[in-house]
Design a protein around this motif. Sequence first.
Motif, PDB file in Angstrom:
ATOM      1  N   GLN A 279      64.270 -66.545  73.251  1.00 57.82           N
ATOM      2  CA  GLN A 279      63.967 -66.747  71.843  1.00 57.82           C
ATOM      3  C   GLN A 279      63.350 -68.121  71.669  1.00 57.82           C
ATOM      4  OE1 GLN A 279      67.940 -66.251  70.325  1.00 57.82           O
ATOM      5  NE2 GLN A 279      67.397 -64.283  69.443  1.00 57.82           N
TER       6      GLN A 279
ATOM      7  N   GLY B 225      75.093 -57.085  69.636  1.00 55.55           N
ATOM      8  CA  GLY B 225      73.860 -57.697  69.175  1.00 55.55           C
ATOM      9  C   GLY B 225      74.077 -59.015  68.456  1.00 55.55           C
ATOM     10  N   THR B 226      74.875 -59.886  69.040  1.00 54.48           N
ATOM     11  CA  THR B 226      75.107 -61.171  68.392  1.00 54.48           C
ATOM     12  C   THR B 226      74.079 -62.195  68.851  1.00 54.48           C
ATOM     13  OG1 THR B 226      76.650 -61.878  70.099  1.00 54.48           O
ATOM     14  CG2 THR B 226      77.592 -60.796  68.174  1.00 54.48           C
ATOM     15  N   CYS B 227      73.908 -63.200  68.031  1.00 57.28           N
ATOM     16  CA  CYS B 227      73.079 -64.330  68.423  1.00 57.28           C
ATOM     17  C   CYS B 227      73.869 -65.601  68.153  1.00 57.28           C
ATOM     18  CB  CYS B 227      71.739 -64.326  67.699  1.00 57.28           C
ATOM     19  SG  CYS B 227      71.826 -64.464  65.911  1.00 57.28           S
TER      20      CYS B 227
ATOM     21  N   ASN C 113      78.736 -67.681  67.014  1.00 57.04           N
ATOM     22  CA  ASN C 113      78.128 -66.397  67.329  1.00 57.04           C
ATOM     23  C   ASN C 113      78.162 -65.537  66.078  1.00 57.04           C
ATOM     24  OD1 ASN C 113      77.596 -66.938  70.057  1.00 57.04           O
ATOM     25  ND2 ASN C 113      79.724 -66.561  70.543  1.00 57.04           N
TER      26      ASN C 113
ATOM     27  N   ASP D  31      73.526 -59.908  64.432  1.00 55.23           N
ATOM     28  CA  ASP D  31      72.085 -59.880  64.180  1.00 55.23           C
ATOM     29  C   ASP D  31      71.813 -59.699  62.701  1.00 55.23           C
ATOM     30  OD1 ASP D  31      71.347 -60.179  66.807  1.00 55.23           O
ATOM     31  OD2 ASP D  31      71.010 -58.057  67.164  1.00 55.23           O
ATOM     32  N   GLY D  32      70.801 -60.372  62.248  1.00 54.13           N
ATOM     33  CA  GLY D  32      70.380 -60.170  60.879  1.00 54.13           C
ATOM     34  C   GLY D  32      70.947 -61.144  59.876  1.00 54.13           C
ATOM     35  N   TYR D  33      71.607 -62.219  60.321  1.00 56.18           N
ATOM     36  CA  TYR D  33      72.100 -63.173  59.331  1.00 56.18           C
ATOM     37  C   TYR D  33      70.910 -63.777  58.596  1.00 56.18           C
ATOM     38  CZ  TYR D  33      70.842 -67.545  61.695  1.00 56.18           C
ATOM     39  OH  TYR D  33      70.146 -68.600  62.246  1.00 56.18           O
TER      40      TYR D  33
ATOM     41  N   ASN E 273      67.554 -66.572  60.973  1.00 52.19           N
ATOM     42  CA  ASN E 273      67.664 -65.210  61.474  1.00 52.19           C
ATOM     43  C   ASN E 273      67.847 -65.260  62.982  1.00 52.19           C
ATOM     44  OD1 ASN E 273      65.024 -65.312  62.750  1.00 52.19           O
ATOM     45  ND2 ASN E 273      64.211 -65.208  60.674  1.00 52.19           N
ATOM     46  N   CYS E 274      67.966 -64.124  63.593  1.00 48.35           N
ATOM     47  CA  CYS E 274      68.201 -64.073  65.035  1.00 48.35           C
ATOM     48  C   CYS E 274      66.911 -63.989  65.846  1.00 48.35           C
ATOM     49  CB  CYS E 274      69.102 -62.887  65.375  1.00 48.35           C
ATOM     50  SG  CYS E 274      70.808 -63.167  64.868  1.00 48.35           S
ATOM     51  N   SER E 275      65.771 -64.189  65.212  1.00 45.35           N
ATOM     52  CA  SER E 275      64.528 -64.136  65.980  1.00 45.35           C
ATOM     53  C   SER E 275      64.267 -65.441  66.710  1.00 45.35           C
ATOM     54  CB  SER E 275      63.338 -63.803  65.064  1.00 45.35           C
ATOM     55  OG  SER E 275      63.114 -64.878  64.169  1.00 45.35           O
TER      56      SER E 275
ATOM     57  N   ARG F 178      66.385 -69.300  68.291  1.00 45.81           N
ATOM     58  CA  ARG F 178      67.635 -70.016  68.556  1.00 45.81           C
ATOM     59  C   ARG F 178      67.666 -71.204  67.620  1.00 45.81           C
ATOM     60  NH1 ARG F 178      67.650 -71.160  74.690  1.00 45.81           N
ATOM     61  NH2 ARG F 178      68.737 -72.953  73.848  1.00 45.81           N
TER      62      ARG F 178
END
Length: 118
Positions: free
Chosen positions: A11, A49-51, A84, A87-89, A108-110, A112
């Motif tokens: 990322q 699917g966490t970031c 952590n 996804d999608g925050y 967002n998670c796109s 870091r």
Amino acid sequence: MLAFSTTSSAQKKVAVRVESKAVDANRGANPHIKGEAPTTDKAEAKSRGTCSVYFDNYSGLYVKVYVDGYYRGTLSPYGAFTVNVADGYTEIYCISTGGTRDWEANGNCSGRYTYSLY
């Protein structure tokens, strides 16, 4: 003959400097907070699917961290930690434990994200 293929899924790094602002003492219920720190021991389900989101506190204040309105931890003065999240925050919100200063930003998670709180 062996062939190897590598696909980069790294990322992009996104650094966000977030300046604090004074909190309006007369605003009533905080619309950025949907859930406070848990007060009972209840294991949470592991989400897929966490970031990771990194927080770096340059403010000198203790700061409560919320992601999409839910409490994720408290930063010590000049401290840092990684949270952590699913996804999608879309939003981070931080408020000093005394309630005098706050910080907010989108994400967002796109990428870091590193949020540096000043």
